[in-house]
Design a protein around this motif. Sequence first.
Motif, PDB file in Angstrom:
ATOM      1  N   GLY A   1     138.870  66.494 -10.535  1.00 58.08           N
ATOM      2  CA  GLY A   1     138.345  66.913 -11.826  1.00 58.08           C
ATOM      3  C   GLY A   1     137.518  68.183 -11.760  1.00 58.08           C
ATOM      4  N   ARG A   2     136.686  68.321 -10.740  1.00 53.80           N
ATOM      5  CA  ARG A   2     135.809  69.492 -10.641  1.00 53.80           C
ATOM      6  C   ARG A   2     136.548  70.729 -10.133  1.00 53.80           C
ATOM      7  NH1 ARG A   2     134.894  65.449  -7.377  1.00 53.80           N
ATOM      8  NH2 ARG A   2     134.850  65.651  -5.115  1.00 53.80           N
ATOM      9  N   PHE A   3     137.833  70.578  -9.801  1.00 51.78           N
ATOM     10  CA  PHE A   3     138.663  71.710  -9.393  1.00 51.78           C
ATOM     11  C   PHE A   3     139.828  71.917 -10.353  1.00 51.78           C
ATOM     12  CE2 PHE A   3     136.799  69.762  -5.578  1.00 51.78           C
ATOM     13  CZ  PHE A   3     136.083  70.840  -5.080  1.00 51.78           C
ATOM     14  N   SER A   4     139.689  71.413 -11.582  1.00 54.28           N
ATOM     15  CA  SER A   4     140.851  71.324 -12.475  1.00 54.28           C
ATOM     16  C   SER A   4     140.926  72.418 -13.522  1.00 54.28           C
ATOM     17  CB  SER A   4     140.856  69.957 -13.180  1.00 54.28           C
ATOM     18  OG  SER A   4     139.724  69.814 -14.029  1.00 54.28           O
ATOM     19  N   LEU A   5     139.968  73.351 -13.558  1.00 50.67           N
ATOM     20  CA  LEU A   5     139.996  74.341 -14.641  1.00 50.67           C
ATOM     21  C   LEU A   5     141.244  75.208 -14.582  1.00 50.67           C
ATOM     22  CD1 LEU A   5     139.167  77.606 -14.003  1.00 50.67           C
ATOM     23  CD2 LEU A   5     137.076  76.498 -13.269  1.00 50.67           C
ATOM     24  N   TRP A   6     141.912  75.260 -13.415  1.00 54.28           N
ATOM     25  CA  TRP A   6     143.123  76.072 -13.251  1.00 54.28           C
ATOM     26  C   TRP A   6     144.349  75.385 -13.849  1.00 54.28           C
ATOM     27  CZ3 TRP A   6     140.568  80.008 -11.186  1.00 54.28           C
ATOM     28  CH2 TRP A   6     139.479  79.736 -10.359  1.00 54.28           C
ATOM     29  N   SER A   7     144.210  74.123 -14.194  1.00 54.45           N
ATOM     30  CA  SER A   7     145.319  73.330 -14.724  1.00 54.45           C
ATOM     31  C   SER A   7     145.304  73.387 -16.247  1.00 54.45           C
ATOM     32  CB  SER A   7     145.176  71.880 -14.260  1.00 54.45           C
ATOM     33  OG  SER A   7     144.091  71.250 -14.931  1.00 54.45           O
ATOM     34  N   ALA A   8     146.000  72.450 -16.878  1.00 51.51           N
ATOM     35  CA  ALA A   8     145.963  72.356 -18.340  1.00 51.51           C
ATOM     36  C   ALA A   8     144.565  72.093 -18.859  1.00 51.51           C
ATOM     37  CB  ALA A   8     146.917  71.257 -18.808  1.00 51.51           C
ATOM     38  N   ILE A   9     143.658  71.626 -18.009  1.00 52.60           N
ATOM     39  CA  ILE A   9     142.256  71.490 -18.400  1.00 52.60           C
ATOM     40  C   ILE A   9     141.716  72.854 -18.836  1.00 52.60           C
ATOM     41  CG2 ILE A   9     139.927  71.115 -17.447  1.00 52.60           C
ATOM     42  CD1 ILE A   9     141.251  68.523 -18.178  1.00 52.60           C
ATOM     43  N   GLY A  10     142.300  73.923 -18.330  1.00 52.93           N
ATOM     44  CA  GLY A  10     141.908  75.269 -18.732  1.00 52.93           C
ATOM     45  C   GLY A  10     142.504  75.727 -20.050  1.00 52.93           C
ATOM     46  N   LEU A  11     143.148  74.827 -20.796  1.00 52.45           N
ATOM     47  CA  LEU A  11     143.713  75.211 -22.091  1.00 52.45           C
ATOM     48  C   LEU A  11     142.677  75.871 -23.005  1.00 52.45           C
ATOM     49  CD1 LEU A  11     145.955  75.285 -24.213  1.00 52.45           C
ATOM     50  CD2 LEU A  11     145.497  72.858 -24.702  1.00 52.45           C
ATOM     51  N   PRO A  12     141.425  75.371 -23.079  1.00 50.02           N
ATOM     52  CA  PRO A  12     140.437  76.078 -23.906  1.00 50.02           C
ATOM     53  C   PRO A  12     140.234  77.526 -23.468  1.00 50.02           C
ATOM     54  CG  PRO A  12     139.620  73.903 -23.297  1.00 50.02           C
ATOM     55  CD  PRO A  12     140.859  74.138 -22.494  1.00 50.02           C
ATOM     56  N   VAL A  13     140.315  77.781 -22.161  1.00 47.09           N
ATOM     57  CA  VAL A  13     140.174  79.148 -21.659  1.00 47.09           C
ATOM     58  C   VAL A  13     141.334  80.005 -22.162  1.00 47.09           C
ATOM     59  CG1 VAL A  13     140.042  80.597 -19.602  1.00 47.09           C
ATOM     60  CG2 VAL A  13     138.943  78.342 -19.611  1.00 47.09           C
ATOM     61  N   ALA A  14     142.553  79.477 -22.046  1.00 49.26           N
ATOM     62  CA  ALA A  14     143.732  80.225 -22.493  1.00 49.26           C
ATOM     63  C   ALA A  14     143.669  80.506 -23.993  1.00 49.26           C
ATOM     64  CB  ALA A  14     145.001  79.452 -22.146  1.00 49.26           C
ATOM     65  N   ILE A  15     143.102  79.565 -24.752  1.00 49.44           N
ATOM     66  CA  ILE A  15     142.944  79.788 -26.196  1.00 49.44           C
ATOM     67  C   ILE A  15     141.919  80.889 -26.447  1.00 49.44           C
ATOM     68  CG2 ILE A  15     142.116  78.744 -28.342  1.00 49.44           C
ATOM     69  CD1 ILE A  15     143.238  76.057 -27.271  1.00 49.44           C
ATOM     70  N   ALA A  16     140.826  80.854 -25.698  1.00 49.48           N
ATOM     71  CA  ALA A  16     139.720  81.784 -25.946  1.00 49.48           C
ATOM     72  C   ALA A  16     140.036  83.200 -25.504  1.00 49.48           C
ATOM     73  CB  ALA A  16     138.454  81.281 -25.249  1.00 49.48           C
ATOM     74  N   VAL A  17     140.681  83.361 -24.346  1.00 51.84           N
ATOM     75  CA  VAL A  17     140.901  84.713 -23.807  1.00 51.84           C
ATOM     76  C   VAL A  17     142.379  85.111 -23.810  1.00 51.84           C
ATOM     77  CG1 VAL A  17     138.847  84.544 -22.366  1.00 51.84           C
ATOM     78  CG2 VAL A  17     141.071  83.971 -21.382  1.00 51.84           C
ATOM     79  N   GLY A  18     143.214  84.271 -24.387  1.00 55.25           N
ATOM     80  CA  GLY A  18     144.645  84.536 -24.388  1.00 55.25           C
ATOM     81  C   GLY A  18     145.283  84.084 -23.088  1.00 55.25           C
ATOM     82  N   PHE A  19     146.571  83.773 -23.138  1.00 56.28           N
ATOM     83  CA  PHE A  19     147.214  83.271 -21.933  1.00 56.28           C
ATOM     84  C   PHE A  19     147.215  84.310 -20.825  1.00 56.28           C
ATOM     85  CE2 PHE A  19     150.649  82.240 -19.044  1.00 56.28           C
ATOM     86  CZ  PHE A  19     150.383  80.904 -18.783  1.00 56.28           C
ATOM     87  N   GLU A  20     147.340  85.592 -21.162  1.00 56.96           N
ATOM     88  CA  GLU A  20     147.341  86.619 -20.126  1.00 56.96           C
ATOM     89  C   GLU A  20     145.989  86.682 -19.423  1.00 56.96           C
ATOM     90  OE1 GLU A  20     150.032  88.067 -19.013  1.00 56.96           O
ATOM     91  OE2 GLU A  20     151.051  86.819 -20.506  1.00 56.96           O
ATOM     92  N   GLY A  21     144.915  86.469 -20.167  1.00 56.36           N
ATOM     93  CA  GLY A  21     143.596  86.403 -19.544  1.00 56.36           C
ATOM     94  C   GLY A  21     143.476  85.215 -18.608  1.00 56.36           C
ATOM     95  N   PHE A  22     144.033  84.075 -19.033  1.00 59.06           N
ATOM     96  CA  PHE A  22     144.033  82.889 -18.174  1.00 59.06           C
ATOM     97  C   PHE A  22     144.862  83.137 -16.925  1.00 59.06           C
ATOM     98  CE2 PHE A  22     145.732  78.470 -17.341  1.00 59.06           C
ATOM     99  CZ  PHE A  22     144.529  77.949 -16.862  1.00 59.06           C
ATOM    100  N   ARG A  23     145.995  83.813 -17.088  1.00 59.47           N
ATOM    101  CA  ARG A  23     146.836  84.141 -15.933  1.00 59.47           C
ATOM    102  C   ARG A  23     146.096  85.054 -14.963  1.00 59.47           C
ATOM    103  NH1 ARG A  23     150.655  81.868 -13.173  1.00 59.47           N
ATOM    104  NH2 ARG A  23     149.183  82.422 -11.532  1.00 59.47           N
ATOM    105  N   ALA A  24     145.310  86.011 -15.488  1.00 59.01           N
ATOM    106  CA  ALA A  24     144.528  86.888 -14.623  1.00 59.01           C
ATOM    107  C   ALA A  24     143.472  86.097 -13.851  1.00 59.01           C
ATOM    108  CB  ALA A  24     143.870  87.997 -15.445  1.00 59.01           C
ATOM    109  N   LEU A  25     142.898  85.089 -14.488  1.00 60.34           N
ATOM    110  CA  LEU A  25     141.941  84.214 -13.809  1.00 60.34           C
ATOM    111  C   LEU A  25     142.622  83.515 -12.634  1.00 60.34           C
ATOM    112  CD1 LEU A  25     138.959  82.864 -14.300  1.00 60.34           C
ATOM    113  CD2 LEU A  25     140.324  80.935 -15.131  1.00 60.34           C
ATOM    114  N   LEU A  26     143.817  82.985 -12.864  1.00 62.91           N
ATOM    115  CA  LEU A  26     144.574  82.311 -11.807  1.00 62.91           C
ATOM    116  C   LEU A  26     144.922  83.290 -10.688  1.00 62.91           C
ATOM    117  CD1 LEU A  26     147.112  80.123 -13.846  1.00 62.91           C
ATOM    118  CD2 LEU A  26     144.823  79.530 -13.098  1.00 62.91           C
ATOM    119  N   ASP A  27     145.287  84.506 -11.063  1.00 65.05           N
ATOM    120  CA  ASP A  27     145.659  85.497 -10.051  1.00 65.05           C
ATOM    121  C   ASP A  27     144.457  85.878  -9.176  1.00 65.05           C
ATOM    122  OD1 ASP A  27     148.223  85.452 -11.031  1.00 65.05           O
ATOM    123  OD2 ASP A  27     148.002  87.285 -12.221  1.00 65.05           O
TER     124      ASP A  27
END
Length: 566
Positions: free
Chosen positions: A266-292
């Motif tokens: 759980g504490r390592f899950s922000l990279w998963s679908a748990i990060g959906l709020p992040v993708a909504i807030a910064v756009g999917f490309e921003g979320f992808r940059a976070l993963l990269d």
Amino acid sequence: MDITQTQSWRQLQALAEQMHSTHLRDLFADDPARAQRYSLELPSFLLDYSKNLIDDGVFVNLLQLAREAEVEPWRDSMFAGASINRTEDRPVLHPALRGSIAAEVRWNGEPVAATVQAELQRLKEFVNLLHNGALTGCTGKPVTDVVNLGVGGSHLGPQMVIEALREYRKGAVDVHFVSNVDGAQLADILQRLNPETTLFLVSSKTFSTAETLTNAQSALGWLGSLASREELLSRHFVAVTASPGRARAFGIEAERIFRFWDWVGGRFSLWSAIGLPVAIAVGFEGFRALLDGAAEMDRHFREAPLEQNAPVLMALTSVWYCTFMGYPAHAVLPYDQALHMLPAYLQQAEMESNGKSTTRNGEEAAYATGPLIWGQLGINGQHAFYQYLHQSPAVVPADFIGSVAAGHELEGHHEILLANLFAQSQALMQGVSREAVMADLRARGLDEAEAAALAPFKVHRGNRPSNTILMKKLCPHSLGALVALYEHKIFVQGVVLQIYSFDQWGVELGKGLASALQPKLGSGDLSEEDASTTRLIEYYRRTVAVTAKAEEAAKAEAATRAEFTG
């Protein structure tokens, strides 16, 4: 192997005694190249670890300790998908969420990398629909607000990232977070929203967390009579879970359920679908940059030799302080308003992982394991607890974190901020000697007796160790690298200390006891409870009863008064 029986462990114990009488000022004076030798430049940031109480002897033995603890084989096993979380018989594959696991790795017959990519594509499509206004509530109005209902890893990571990346916000949909089962938090947020345009994300790995499901039921009640329960759940609810069957049983439609897996802590899950709020807030490309950015750190961790490996070096200095030097706490001090939630996030990540006292062989650890993690924004801390850091008898190692580029265009602010960051780490390291204090007081006009009387209160011993992480710019990519840096640091700490970092039985104990006590708050036998718990529940019951009687009396009086006046 018992790590305490290794040559490096015994040598480090001896070196710790010597290092207690060594001052950082002298280490810098004796080695003009120290800052260069004890620092690393990575693509996203500079790690300066030169202000640590280490010399070449300590450094060599810490690296040897890592080798004797088999850090490299454990690291390779993690990336290969082995079940290194042995108390739960699971692999530890959160690096797979950012594309850092080989395509051939499988778990329970599923190709891990391909499964992750398929779920990421679903996330991307959902976010695009939301941003385009194509997702509507049951009255046909586009969604304007998303409320994430989750607790622990299901909210701390995404909320921390969104706060950190406010400069990169995309779209017109606002994201809100509710983690507390205290209804005040949910009520405060809901009173500002429109039920017709609000979407709820129910984020729970097991989809059985009492706090989250209680908030979800209350959210459903708040939507009220807009539509039937079935339609409300189909248009206003999304689930993010590793237990899709339970989400379906709750009533959420299958196409609105986003999946992650039990090999994601759980504490390592922000990279998963748990990060959906992040993708909504910064756009999917921003979320992808976070993963990269996190994947970049994964590569560094896998490929860099131990002596040039940032997560390894940070982990080893942490072990050095907590386990050998006897410094039980560690402060995280960001000098960037955007990172104000980072200390809380890292507190969970490290303390839930390594707050253990049982070694991998099932025996009680004979040494201190992970430190207490605490901190807040550096500038605020300077006017709060830095007095303790500078002059308390306790020594608290610290991480100072900042960025070269400002996240705003206001002139002069960022230079003041960075000057404070550099000055505080310098002051903690150097301190101020009695001789320097006396010279300053004499220069201010105090006579010898006055100066001697005041001097002890102004002396700073210094010799307080720290790391400084200086990012080029806080952005999705660099934030991903920063968070992954700490994740791998935590992993290395656990391997060296021979504990399992990826279970959390202490958390489960409290949940179980709460579930058993909740029905007893109203009534029930308390004979099997301890005396303190019994007294607390009895006081609760008595107070509730008295309050209820007072309210009934007040209502009766009001009714009588209304009848009389009428």
